[in-house]
Design a protein around this motif. Structure first.
Motif, PDB file in Angstrom:
ATOM      1  N   GLN A 131       0.828  -1.208   0.000  1.00 56.47           N
ATOM      2  CA  GLN A 131       0.000   0.000   0.000  1.00 56.47           C
ATOM      3  C   GLN A 131       0.866   1.263   0.000  1.00 56.47           C
ATOM      4  O   GLN A 131       0.560   2.246  -0.681  1.00 56.47           O
ATOM      5  N   THR A 134       2.612   1.532  -3.676  1.00 55.11           N
ATOM      6  CA  THR A 134       1.675   1.876  -4.742  1.00 55.11           C
ATOM      7  C   THR A 134       1.076   3.264  -4.558  1.00 55.11           C
ATOM      8  O   THR A 134       0.682   3.920  -5.520  1.00 55.11           O
ATOM      9  N   ASN A 152       5.747   0.763 -10.327  1.00 51.70           N
ATOM     10  CA  ASN A 152       6.631  -0.080  -9.525  1.00 51.70           C
ATOM     11  C   ASN A 152       7.131  -1.221 -10.380  1.00 51.70           C
ATOM     12  O   ASN A 152       6.326  -1.970 -10.962  1.00 51.70           O
ATOM     13  N   VAL A 204       0.874  -6.562  -4.572  1.00 50.73           N
ATOM     14  CA  VAL A 204       1.120  -5.279  -5.224  1.00 50.73           C
ATOM     15  C   VAL A 204       0.198  -5.102  -6.430  1.00 50.73           C
ATOM     16  O   VAL A 204      -0.333  -4.014  -6.682  1.00 50.73           O
ATOM     17  N   GLU A 205      -0.030  -6.199  -7.165  1.00 46.19           N
ATOM     18  CA  GLU A 205      -0.915  -6.126  -8.341  1.00 46.19           C
ATOM     19  C   GLU A 205      -2.351  -5.809  -7.942  1.00 46.19           C
ATOM     20  O   GLU A 205      -3.066  -5.115  -8.653  1.00 46.19           O
TER      21      GLU A 205
END
Length: 220
Positions: free
Chosen positions: A179, A182, A188, A218-219
């Motif tokens: 979090q 991003t 990233n 992350v995705e």
């Protein structure tokens, strides 16, 4: 459940056709069976966080609202015996808006979790190492108990509770790190080095760091 059995037998016969050694499908014991999935029948959502499965009603804690049309319901049981409900829903795909801002690249390492292109490294707290002494003690305590005894069952649950604690701590660290990255950077990029000479070392580190799981978070 019938679809799982069908897939298992199809895989077995395909392996037999291609001369691949494999054992025929076998039924698991009840205590080893961890999950099963229901589709449109066999369950119904009732008011007040209550679900009816077959002819039995169960109350559950709702961690988030159910968005969209429910396609399947999966009931899972972890090593502690806790039951979880997973709803697979069909929703409208969210529009992905373009972002402008800074970009950053990270390398996964064997000693440092993330090495940033801006010379900002992120070090993993190594949660397993923090709880290693307690896990070793609980494992030793489990091995000393008589098999099929109540004391062994208590020791097994104590060991599973420690492993679950480590998993939750690592997952919380991953979500907070994902979090933060991003939210700060528009782009990233991640690169993972894999050397044959360090394959076993990397595998052990991946068990502790969970690089692949972090990339999926992350995705999301």
């Amino acid at each position: 459940m019938t679809e799982r059995i069908d897939r298992a037998y199809k895989l077995f016969f395909r392996n037999q056709k291609h001369n691949v050694r494999s054992a025929p499908p076998s039924f698991k014991k009840i205590r080893k069976y961890k999950s099963y999935t229901l589709k449109t029948s066999g369950w119904k959502l009732l008011g007040g966080n209550v679900i009816r499965i077959a002819n039995q009603k169960y109350r559950y804690f709702k961690s988030r609202d159910i968005d969209g049309k429910v396609k399947t319901v999966t009931i899972k049981r972890d090593a502690l015996g806790d039951i979880y409900l997973y709803f697979s829903c069909e929703t409208n795909e969210n529009e992905v808006l373009t972002r402008t801002g800074e970009s950053v690249g990270f390398d996964f390492g064997l000693k440092i979790f993330l090495t940033g292109s801006e010379r900002k490294n992120i070090i993993s707290p190594l949660f397993f190492k923090q709880n290693a002494k307690l896990i070793v003690k609980a494992n030793r305590n489990l091995s000393r108990k008589q098999k099929a005894s109540n004391n062994r069952q208590k020791a097994r649950l104590n060991l599973a509770r420690l492993h679950k604690k480590v998993t939750n701590m690592r997952r919380d660290f991953h979500w907070k790190t994902a979090q933060y990255l991003t939210g700060k950077y528009a782009l990233n990029l991640y690169r993972k080095f894999e050397f044959k000479s360090h394959a076993e070392t990397f595998r052990q580190k991946d068990i502790r760091f969970r690089f692949c799981r972090f990339c999926k978070q992350v995705e999301v």
